[in-house]
Design an enzyme around this catalytic site. Structure first.
Site, PDB file in Angstrom:
ATOM      1  N   PHE A 244       0.820  -1.228   0.000  1.00  0.00           N
ATOM      2  CA  PHE A 244       0.000   0.000   0.000  1.00  0.00           C
ATOM      3  C   PHE A 244       0.842   1.261   0.000  1.00  0.00           C
ATOM      4  O   PHE A 244       0.365   2.327   0.378  1.00  0.00           O
ATOM      5  CB  PHE A 244      -0.968   0.007   1.185  1.00  0.00           C
ATOM      6  CG  PHE A 244      -1.757  -1.272   1.334  1.00  0.00           C
ATOM      7  CD1 PHE A 244      -2.496  -1.760   0.271  1.00  0.00           C
ATOM      8  CD2 PHE A 244      -1.742  -1.993   2.509  1.00  0.00           C
ATOM      9  CE1 PHE A 244      -3.213  -2.945   0.391  1.00  0.00           C
ATOM     10  CE2 PHE A 244      -2.464  -3.178   2.637  1.00  0.00           C
ATOM     11  CZ  PHE A 244      -3.197  -3.659   1.581  1.00  0.00           C
ATOM     12  N   ARG A 634      -7.090  -1.764 -21.189  1.00  0.00           N
ATOM     13  CA  ARG A 634      -7.233  -3.199 -21.413  1.00  0.00           C
ATOM     14  C   ARG A 634      -7.059  -3.942 -20.093  1.00  0.00           C
ATOM     15  O   ARG A 634      -6.138  -3.680 -19.332  1.00  0.00           O
ATOM     16  CB  ARG A 634      -6.154  -3.634 -22.395  1.00  0.00           C
ATOM     17  CG  ARG A 634      -6.229  -5.069 -22.731  1.00  0.00           C
ATOM     18  CD  ARG A 634      -5.605  -5.311 -24.106  1.00  0.00           C
ATOM     19  NE  ARG A 634      -5.950  -6.666 -24.478  1.00  0.00           N
ATOM     20  CZ  ARG A 634      -5.254  -7.719 -24.060  1.00  0.00           C
ATOM     21  NH1 ARG A 634      -4.207  -7.550 -23.342  1.00  0.00           N
ATOM     22  NH2 ARG A 634      -5.642  -8.925 -24.383  1.00  0.00           N
ATOM     23  N   ILE A 635      -7.946  -4.873 -19.824  1.00  0.00           N
ATOM     24  CA  ILE A 635      -7.895  -5.651 -18.593  1.00  0.00           C
ATOM     25  C   ILE A 635      -7.188  -6.975 -18.893  1.00  0.00           C
ATOM     26  O   ILE A 635      -7.666  -7.787 -19.686  1.00  0.00           O
ATOM     27  CB  ILE A 635      -9.318  -5.891 -18.044  1.00  0.00           C
ATOM     28  CG1 ILE A 635     -10.018  -4.561 -17.758  1.00  0.00           C
ATOM     29  CG2 ILE A 635      -9.265  -6.779 -16.800  1.00  0.00           C
ATOM     30  CD1 ILE A 635      -9.351  -3.682 -16.718  1.00  0.00           C
ATOM     31  N   LYS A 707      -3.901   0.403 -18.433  1.00  0.00           N
ATOM     32  CA  LYS A 707      -3.775   1.500 -17.468  1.00  0.00           C
ATOM     33  C   LYS A 707      -3.502   0.871 -16.105  1.00  0.00           C
ATOM     34  O   LYS A 707      -2.514   0.163 -15.957  1.00  0.00           O
ATOM     35  CB  LYS A 707      -5.035   2.359 -17.483  1.00  0.00           C
ATOM     36  CG  LYS A 707      -5.226   3.145 -18.789  1.00  0.00           C
ATOM     37  CD  LYS A 707      -6.498   3.964 -18.729  1.00  0.00           C
ATOM     38  CE  LYS A 707      -6.684   4.809 -19.984  1.00  0.00           C
ATOM     39  NZ  LYS A 707      -7.980   5.513 -19.963  1.00  0.00           N
ATOM     40  N   VAL A 709      -5.465  -0.497 -12.106  1.00  0.00           N
ATOM     41  CA  VAL A 709      -6.681  -0.662 -11.313  1.00  0.00           C
ATOM     42  C   VAL A 709      -6.413  -0.695  -9.813  1.00  0.00           C
ATOM     43  O   VAL A 709      -7.328  -0.876  -9.026  1.00  0.00           O
ATOM     44  CB  VAL A 709      -7.432  -1.957 -11.706  1.00  0.00           C
ATOM     45  CG1 VAL A 709      -7.954  -1.861 -13.130  1.00  0.00           C
ATOM     46  CG2 VAL A 709      -6.541  -3.184 -11.540  1.00  0.00           C
ATOM     47  N   GLY A 710      -5.166  -0.506  -9.397  1.00  0.00           N
ATOM     48  CA  GLY A 710      -4.831  -0.749  -7.993  1.00  0.00           C
ATOM     49  C   GLY A 710      -5.405   0.252  -7.012  1.00  0.00           C
ATOM     50  O   GLY A 710      -5.653  -0.086  -5.861  1.00  0.00           O
ATOM     51  N   GLU A 711      -5.584   1.481  -7.434  1.00  0.00           N
ATOM     52  CA  GLU A 711      -5.918   2.523  -6.475  1.00  0.00           C
ATOM     53  C   GLU A 711      -7.237   3.215  -6.739  1.00  0.00           C
ATOM     54  O   GLU A 711      -7.862   3.764  -5.827  1.00  0.00           O
ATOM     55  CB  GLU A 711      -4.763   3.543  -6.423  1.00  0.00           C
ATOM     56  CG  GLU A 711      -3.478   2.834  -6.027  1.00  0.00           C
ATOM     57  CD  GLU A 711      -2.231   3.698  -6.038  1.00  0.00           C
ATOM     58  OE1 GLU A 711      -1.911   4.264  -5.001  1.00  0.00           O
ATOM     59  OE2 GLU A 711      -1.568   3.766  -7.085  1.00  0.00           O
TER      60      GLU A 711
END
Ligand code: MOS
Length: 747
Positions: A244, A634-635, A707, A709-711
């Site tokens: 984190f 894109r995932i 891109k 997605v973590g935050e």
């Protein structure tokens, strides 16, 4: 020139594969840093300062040393010298830290001694007997101190000022305006795995088992402080129990343990206790944010003016960049984001998941709701009215921005159209007040430096290597998917080596950029290997691909195919065998085209919709439904991306309703520095939670179109919940976390 590339979207990426390290973790065979117990191990315990400001005047060293099993005690009087200055900041992600350099106490829980024992019990008892005595001074904590400085934007964590347009004219042009102040508290990272290190010296060479979000960068940092070349350090960091942001930096306790191991000629293990995580390991600084929004008669923003006051330590200068949240989102005529720091007797704050945006959007999205309420407009309509078609301020186009789709899909799934405009209009069957709120989510899509290596072996398998960090987000899986695609192999045939510093630098797992960055490096490395293989085939008269030069080839399922002619193909193994059987090794770096980087604004976007239920008598609050729709390019792995986004949204629940460090202003100590008092959500706090990943094709952000997605999951969620609580109760709370007593006070 030969045009050989891996297919951009191979068969592995896009699949919802389960975690490759999942079984090891749930069966307990995954080895975390503190699971290592080398022969001759000593246990270290750091002694945390019991005051927040003053000096240590006395230690009962003799009493502590007399305890059986206590081996050595270090205090400022016999502190071990460091080659690098702990008060200097020689590189990015360097923070000043305390390593017994003097007897001054600058915050509670600062390390004031290190006790080594043959057993952990002996070390703990020695630490207790050491019993430091203090000359305490009156501490300053919180946001009200006088020692302040303006943010100057001079580097990492030094949030500055950003102004676009004529702010005075923007204020003057407003026909309606709000001027609102919100507060957010200190948050501590509290990863499940506390900070730990096992240090082992062999002469001047050092081995560390250490959870780190930036393996190779950490090696350089430790080399600097220890006075040895980075190449003489091996860091193993195969698994992290969460990071984190906290595990990206070098901190005092770890350095002390490593120095002790060198001094004593024995391996040393240090693992922080939970309460010791509330001090020297970073945290999210508290903020007081003033938001001024002005609009014209059409509801379009003429001004978005965001001022942040944030706590920082007495000795460093990290400022929570909360006002930056207002820079990328809405099309205001003028934009102003400024930051001021106030010094306090706290450990230095640092990046905590969604630094800046988590706190900043909590305030911004609340203020947007208040503005919409003031003019009687639906909050979603108000956001659409101010939708930014280009980046506010700069006018740059977005590399991609499917935020409108996020709003639409999220609202449809949630049932937003049925929302009454006024608060306190909905009751459920049990008589609970029901409220609906929403917020926009935004997070930048950065890329950092990283390198990768990809090998095609003669037996038809592949090897991909980069020193990346999996702190639970699923990097081992998503990066393997990218690497396997880059080599044109099914994932079962690809070995992925990571998590150790003797591999190419995988960069930092931070900023929501690790998949794009380390993945980008592996993608490039795989491409390099395939290109080399294609050159061999194209030059070999025995190959069906002989002479393919200008038409190019693609790699798929362990074969090279002539581009546009599937009948011409050959297995990797055959090409390599005829060429003498040597493995083909490709290398690559993460990159983003400089033209794209300059020309485009790059962000992930999302929209979060929240339902809360509030007891009309007791004002207990429950988040009963959250729907988040996110567009993040894109995932690579839908299962893991959804998990990341859910985790972020749960942190949003935590920010909105649970989490805060509570300081005793007389002592400067945190009174809830443990998991009994520091509230984070448990399963019982998390009800309906739905994630929609919105399709987004981004040709500019990087070769993979990825891109992050973590935050972002945190960013829209906090405001959405706060707005839902207002909608349920009619009471607006501008201090996070929202508490029962705040709602009672508003009645
Ligand atoms: Mo993070 S706060 O980008 O590790």
């Amino acid at each position: 020139m030969l045009d050989a590339r891996p297919t951009r979207f191979g068969s592995n990426s896009g699949q919802p594969m389960t975690r490759r390290d999942g079984i090891a973790k749930v069966t307990g065979t995954a080895t975390f840093a503190a699971d290592n117990n080398p022969e001759g191990l000593l246990h270290a315990v750091y002694v945390p300062a019991a005051i927040a400001r003053g000096r240590v005047v006395k230690y009962d060293t003799a009493a502590a040393m007399a305890h059986p099993g206590v081996v050595r005690i270090y205090t400022p009087e016999n502190a071990l010298p460091m080659a690098g200055d702990p008060e200097a900041k020689p590189f990015m992600f360097a923070f000043r830290f305390d390593a017994l350099q003097n007897d001054v106490v600058r915050y509670a829980n600062q390390p004031v001694a290190l006790v080594l024992g043959d057993t952990l019990e002996a070390a703990n008892e020695g630490a207790r007997l050491l019993n430091p005595q203090y000359a305490a001074e009156s501490p300053m904590v919180g946001l009200d101190g006088d020692d302040r400085f303006e943010g100057d934007g001079g580097g990492f964590g030094r949030a500055g000022a950003t102004v676009h347009g004529d702010t005075e004219a923007g204020h003057a042009a407003a026909t309606q305006a709000v001027d609102l102040t919100y507060e957010t508290p200190e948050h501590y990272h509290n990863a499940m795995e506390t900070h730990a290190v096992v240090a082992r010296w062999d002469g001047d060479k050092l081995e560390l088992d250490l959870p780190t979000q930036a393996i190779v960068m950490s090696r350089g940092a430790y080399g600097y402080y220890l006075g040895i070349p980075p190449e003489d350090i091996t860091i193993r960091s195969p698994y992290l129990g969460g990071g984190f942001g906290s595990k990206a930096m070098v901190q005092g306790p770890q350095v002390l343990a490593i120095l002790a191991a060198r001094d004593l000629g024995r391996p040393v293990k240090l693992m922080l206790r939970r309460d010791q995580m509330f001090g020297p390991t970073g945290h999210r600084g508290a903020t007081r944010q003033r938001l001024r929004i002005g609009i014209d008669d059409d509801g379009r923003m003429t001004i978005l003016d965001h001022e942040t006051l944030a706590t920082t330590s007495a000795f460093d200068d990290f400022i929570e960049p909360a006002s930056n949240a207002s820079q990328g989102l809405y099309a205001a005529g003028a934009l102003r984001s400024v930051h001021t720091a106030v010094r306090a007797n706290i450990g230095t704050p640092g990046p905590v998941r969604a630094p800046g945006e988590a706190s900043g959007s909590a305030a911004l999205e609340s203020a947007m709701d208040e503005m919409a309420e003031k003019i009687g407009m639906d909050p979603l309509e108000f956001r659409l009215r101010n939708y930014a078609e280009t980046e506010p301020g700069t006018g740059r186009p977005y590399s991609s921005k499917a935020l409108r789709d996020c709003y639409e899909q999220g609202a449809a799934r949630f049932g937003w159209a049925r929302r009454p405009l006024k608060p306190r209009q909905m009751l459920d069957d049990d008589g609970m007040l029901v409220g609906w709120g929403m917020g926009t989510a935004l997070f930048a899509a950065p890329m950092f430096a990283a390198e990768g290596r990809a090998t095609l072996r003669p037996d038809g398998t592949g090897l991909i290597e980069t020193a990346a960090a999996d702190m639970g987000q699923g990097a081992w899986t998503a990066l393997a998917q990218i690497g396997a695609d880059a080599l044109g192999l099914p994932i079962e045939k690809v070995e992925f080596r990571s998590g150790t510093s003797d591999l190419p630098d995988g960069g930092v797992a931070g900023g929501s950029g690790h998949t794009a960055t380390a993945g980008g490096a592996l993608h490039a490395a795989g491409g390099d290997a395939i290109r080399q293989l294609a050159e061999i085939a194209a030059a070999d008269p025995a190959s069906p691909l002989f002479g393919t030069g200008n038409t190019g080839v693609v790699a798929r399922d362990g074969r090279l195919y002539a581009r546009e002619d599937d009948s011409r193909s050959e297995a990797f193994t055959d090409i390599i065998a005829r060429a003498g059987g040597a493995a083909v090794v490709g290398t690559g770096k993460a990159s983003r085209s400089p033209e794209d980087a300059a020309a485009h604004a790059m962000y992930s976007h999302g929209a979060v919709f929240a339902e809360v239920k509030v007891d009309p008598d007791l004002y207990q609050m429950r988040v009963t439904r959250l729907v988040g729709a996110f567009a993040a390019g894109r995932i690579i792995n839908p299962r893991l991306a959804e998990s990341q986004l859910m985790g972020g949204m749960i942190w949003g629940i935590s920010f909105a309703l649970h989490e805060a460090a509570v300081f005793d202003h007389r002592t400067g100590r945190i009174v809830n520095g443990d998991f009994a008092g520091y509230h984070i959500p448990v399963n019982a706090d998390v009800h309906g939670l739905e994630v929609i990943t919105v399709h987004e094709d981004d040709p500019h952000v990087n070769a993979l179109g990825v891109k992050g997605v973590g935050e972002i999951g945190i960013t829209g969620t906090v405001g959405a919940i706060a707005n839902a609580i207002w909608h349920a109760t009619g009471t607006r709370v501008r201090r996070f976390p929202i508490r029962i007593e705040d709602l009672l006070a508003g009645q």
